[in-house]
Design a protein around this motif. Structure first.
Motif, mmCIF file in Angstrom:
data_model
loop_
_atom_site.group_PDB
_atom_site.id
_atom_site.type_symbol
_atom_site.label_atom_id
_atom_site.label_comp_id
_atom_site.label_asym_id
_atom_site.label_seq_id
_atom_site.Cartn_x
_atom_site.Cartn_y
_atom_site.Cartn_z
ATOM 1 N N UNK A 1 -7.193 3.352 -15.747
ATOM 2 C CA UNK A 1 -6.456 2.187 -15.520
ATOM 3 C C UNK A 1 -7.159 0.972 -16.261
ATOM 4 N N UNK A 2 -8.442 0.970 -16.151
ATOM 5 C CA UNK A 2 -8.960 -0.386 -16.725
ATOM 6 C C UNK A 2 -8.860 -0.403 -18.220
ATOM 7 N N UNK A 3 -8.883 0.932 -18.797
ATOM 8 C CA UNK A 3 -8.662 0.784 -20.298
ATOM 9 C C UNK A 3 -6.912 0.434 -20.546
ATOM 10 N N UNK A 4 -6.316 0.841 -19.713
ATOM 11 C CA UNK A 4 -4.946 0.465 -20.232
ATOM 12 C C UNK A 4 -4.613 -1.041 -19.930
ATOM 13 N N UNK A 5 -5.307 -1.507 -18.908
ATOM 14 C CA UNK A 5 -5.043 -3.111 -18.751
ATOM 15 C C UNK A 5 -5.860 -3.674 -20.016
ATOM 16 N N UNK A 6 -7.018 -3.351 -20.378
ATOM 17 C CA UNK A 6 -7.858 -4.268 -21.113
ATOM 18 C C UNK A 6 -7.585 -4.019 -22.286
ATOM 19 N N UNK A 7 -7.285 -2.733 -22.957
ATOM 20 C CA UNK A 7 -7.089 -2.409 -24.316
ATOM 21 C C UNK A 7 -5.558 -2.564 -24.808
ATOM 22 N N UNK A 8 -4.570 -2.034 -23.820
ATOM 23 C CA UNK A 8 -3.221 -2.078 -24.101
ATOM 24 C C UNK A 8 -2.458 -3.121 -23.508
ATOM 25 N N UNK A 9 -3.102 -3.993 -22.617
ATOM 26 C CA UNK A 9 -2.434 -4.953 -22.197
ATOM 27 C C UNK A 9 -1.421 -4.897 -21.191
ATOM 28 N N UNK A 10 -1.471 -3.492 -20.639
ATOM 29 C CA UNK A 10 -0.270 -3.291 -19.607
ATOM 30 C C UNK A 10 -0.656 -3.991 -18.232
ATOM 31 N N UNK A 11 0.350 -4.438 -17.540
ATOM 32 C CA UNK A 11 0.217 -5.029 -16.083
ATOM 33 C C UNK A 11 0.179 -3.540 -15.197
ATOM 34 N N UNK A 12 -1.014 -3.548 -14.269
ATOM 35 C CA UNK A 12 -0.915 -2.492 -13.522
ATOM 36 C C UNK A 12 -0.677 -2.991 -12.007
ATOM 37 N N UNK A 13 0.223 -2.181 -11.117
ATOM 38 C CA UNK A 13 0.377 -2.609 -9.830
ATOM 39 C C UNK A 13 0.075 -1.446 -8.921
ATOM 40 N N UNK B 1 -9.826 -0.359 -5.165
ATOM 41 C CA UNK B 1 -9.069 -1.378 -5.478
ATOM 42 C C UNK B 1 -10.092 -2.760 -5.812
ATOM 43 N N UNK B 2 -11.022 -2.729 -4.940
ATOM 44 C CA UNK B 2 -12.322 -3.741 -5.430
ATOM 45 C C UNK B 2 -12.687 -3.398 -6.754
ATOM 46 N N UNK B 3 -13.007 -1.983 -7.186
ATOM 47 C CA UNK B 3 -13.512 -1.732 -8.440
ATOM 48 C C UNK B 3 -12.589 -2.158 -9.555
ATOM 49 N N UNK B 4 -11.087 -1.849 -9.387
ATOM 50 C CA UNK B 4 -10.284 -2.131 -10.493
ATOM 51 C C UNK B 4 -9.520 -3.269 -10.498
ATOM 52 N N UNK B 5 -9.040 -3.780 -9.416
ATOM 53 C CA UNK B 5 -7.916 -4.905 -9.370
ATOM 54 C C UNK B 5 -8.767 -6.240 -9.389
ATOM 55 N N UNK B 6 -8.078 -7.326 -9.890
ATOM 56 C CA UNK B 6 -8.485 -8.721 -10.068
ATOM 57 C C UNK B 6 -7.846 -9.354 -9.011
ATOM 58 N N UNK C 1 -0.362 -8.643 -17.449
ATOM 59 C CA UNK C 1 -1.777 -8.251 -17.847
ATOM 60 C C UNK C 1 -2.700 -8.035 -16.995
ATOM 61 N N UNK C 2 -2.527 -8.257 -15.606
ATOM 62 C CA UNK C 2 -3.284 -8.238 -14.575
ATOM 63 C C UNK C 2 -3.400 -6.890 -13.970
ATOM 64 N N UNK C 3 -4.259 -6.663 -13.038
ATOM 65 C CA UNK C 3 -4.358 -5.252 -12.503
ATOM 66 C C UNK C 3 -4.415 -5.757 -10.953
ATOM 67 N N UNK C 4 -3.190 -5.522 -10.186
ATOM 68 C CA UNK C 4 -2.695 -6.033 -8.985
ATOM 69 C C UNK C 4 -2.578 -4.990 -7.876
ATOM 70 N N UNK C 5 -3.419 -5.269 -6.815
ATOM 71 C CA UNK C 5 -3.536 -4.452 -5.765
ATOM 72 C C UNK C 5 -2.697 -4.724 -4.404
ATOM 73 N N UNK C 6 -1.679 -3.910 -3.936
ATOM 74 C CA UNK C 6 -1.182 -3.927 -2.646
ATOM 75 C C UNK C 6 -1.997 -3.192 -1.659
ATOM 76 N N UNK C 7 -2.452 -3.715 -0.613
ATOM 77 C CA UNK C 7 -3.413 -3.113 0.592
ATOM 78 C C UNK C 7 -2.573 -3.133 1.647
ATOM 79 N N UNK C 8 -2.893 -2.137 2.671
ATOM 80 C CA UNK C 8 -2.328 -1.967 3.936
ATOM 81 C C UNK C 8 -2.346 -0.584 4.530
#
Length: 317
Positions: free
Chosen positions: A179-191, A200-205, A31-38
């Motif tokens: 993306x935020x709606x999909x995570x919060x309302x539908x419970x989809x995990x976003x990678x 990434x700072x705005x979207x990811x936890x 259920x998280x919004x997860x970011x890979x940066x690089x």
């Protein structure tokens, strides 16, 4: 305790005799919004391809939805959706036809497909373009259609590769909010794979920062920014003639790690937040005519750049 939907343990990968990934370890909570940066060449695209089961890692263990991506059945893979940077849409087909093709690939029954396709097109605000060839779409519209296609089979996890790359500001905001709606309302995990630090700072936890195939830092963004306890102040003076005096004072203070003066503003970096009172006292005692002092919030960009600079410094030594 949060359930883990992606688990990566001691993963390594070499290509052409070059180590692309080195002992990679992290978990993604359900259920998280997860970011890979690089930066380019950090290994994040190779890692994404491993998680999708497109290539084989050399050593270590990878689990997505509790299973090895390489041994997943077609039914298992229905729990996964993805949008790669190259969207792969057929530009000669209409929006409806593009999604219908993938709905059939995922095995959606004919009697359910139409309603589901219309629902997805409405979700990404493309209902009025249902019969339009995709080749006439803007980049933002193609990205939204790609998301609709990736969601057609109701996946539990969605992999996105540079989801806001090359979009105009309006398109970027739309994708961010979706993306935020999909995570919060539908419970989809976003990678999310990205080099866009602000988004990434705005979207990811949670994030992982990679460079040269190594993880440099990982954790909850809010916690990481709190741990990065350097304090930056923006100082404006009543009299610009006092800036030379301010510069001399700052050069003498041990708790000032760095400073720069641009036009009519001084940016002062302190070793830690507790040094603020010391600085205020020093400014007062030296009769520096302060007009305004503002603390600049630590950002993910600041943290990222500090890590990259520190690693580059070690490389040079």
């Amino acid at each position: 305790m949060e359930n883990t939907i992606i688990e990566v343990k001691h993963v390594t990968k070499s290509l052409g005799g070059h180590t692309v990934l080195s002992d990679i370890n992290f978990q993604v909570p359900n259920g998280s919004v997860f970011g890979i940066l690089g930066p380019n060449g950090s290994g994040k695209t190779t890692l994404l391809r491993i998680l999708l089961g497109l290539i084989v890692h050399d050593t270590g263990e990878v689990k997505v939805l509790g299973q090895n991506p390489l041994s997943m059945t077609r039914e298992d893979k229905n729990g996964i959706g993805f949008v790669l940077e190259d969207h792969g849409l057929n530009e000669r087909l209409t929006a409806y036809q593009n999604i219908d093709f993938f709905a059939q690939v995922y095995g959606l029954a004919k009697e359910k497909r139409r309603d589901r396709i219309l629902e997805m097109l409405d979700k990404v605000d493309l209902s009025s373009y249902i019969k339009k060839p995709v080749g006439t779409f803007s980049k933002g519209m193609k990205q939204r259609l790609s998301l609709a296609r990736a969601l057609i089979h109701e996946p539990r996890i969605l992999f996105l590769d540079e989801p806001t790359s090359n979009l105009d500001p309006e398109g970027t905001v739309y994708i961010r909010n979706l993306i935020l709606r999909l995570s919060r309302e539908a419970g989809i995990t976003i990678y999310i794979n990205s080099h866009d630090l602000d988004e990434v700072e705005r979207i990811c936890s949670r994030i992982v920062i990679m460079k040269h195939g190594n993880i440099m830092l990982q954790g909850v963004i809010a916690d990481l920014l709190r741990q990065n306890n350097q304090t930056t102040l923006e100082v404006k003076l009543e009299e610009n003639e006092s800036f030379p005096e301010l510069e001399n004072l700052l050069s003498s203070l041990s708790y000032v790690s760095n400073f720069k003066i641009e036009k009519e503003v001084a940016f002062i970096e302190l070793n830690d937040d507790s040094s603020r009172l010391l600085l205020f006292n020093a400014l007062t005692q030296n009769s520096i005519p302060i007009k305004e002092i503002t603390q600049i919030k630590n950002s993910l960009e600041d943290l990222y750049i500090s890590i990259v600079k520190e690693e580059e410094h070690h490389e040079v030594q």
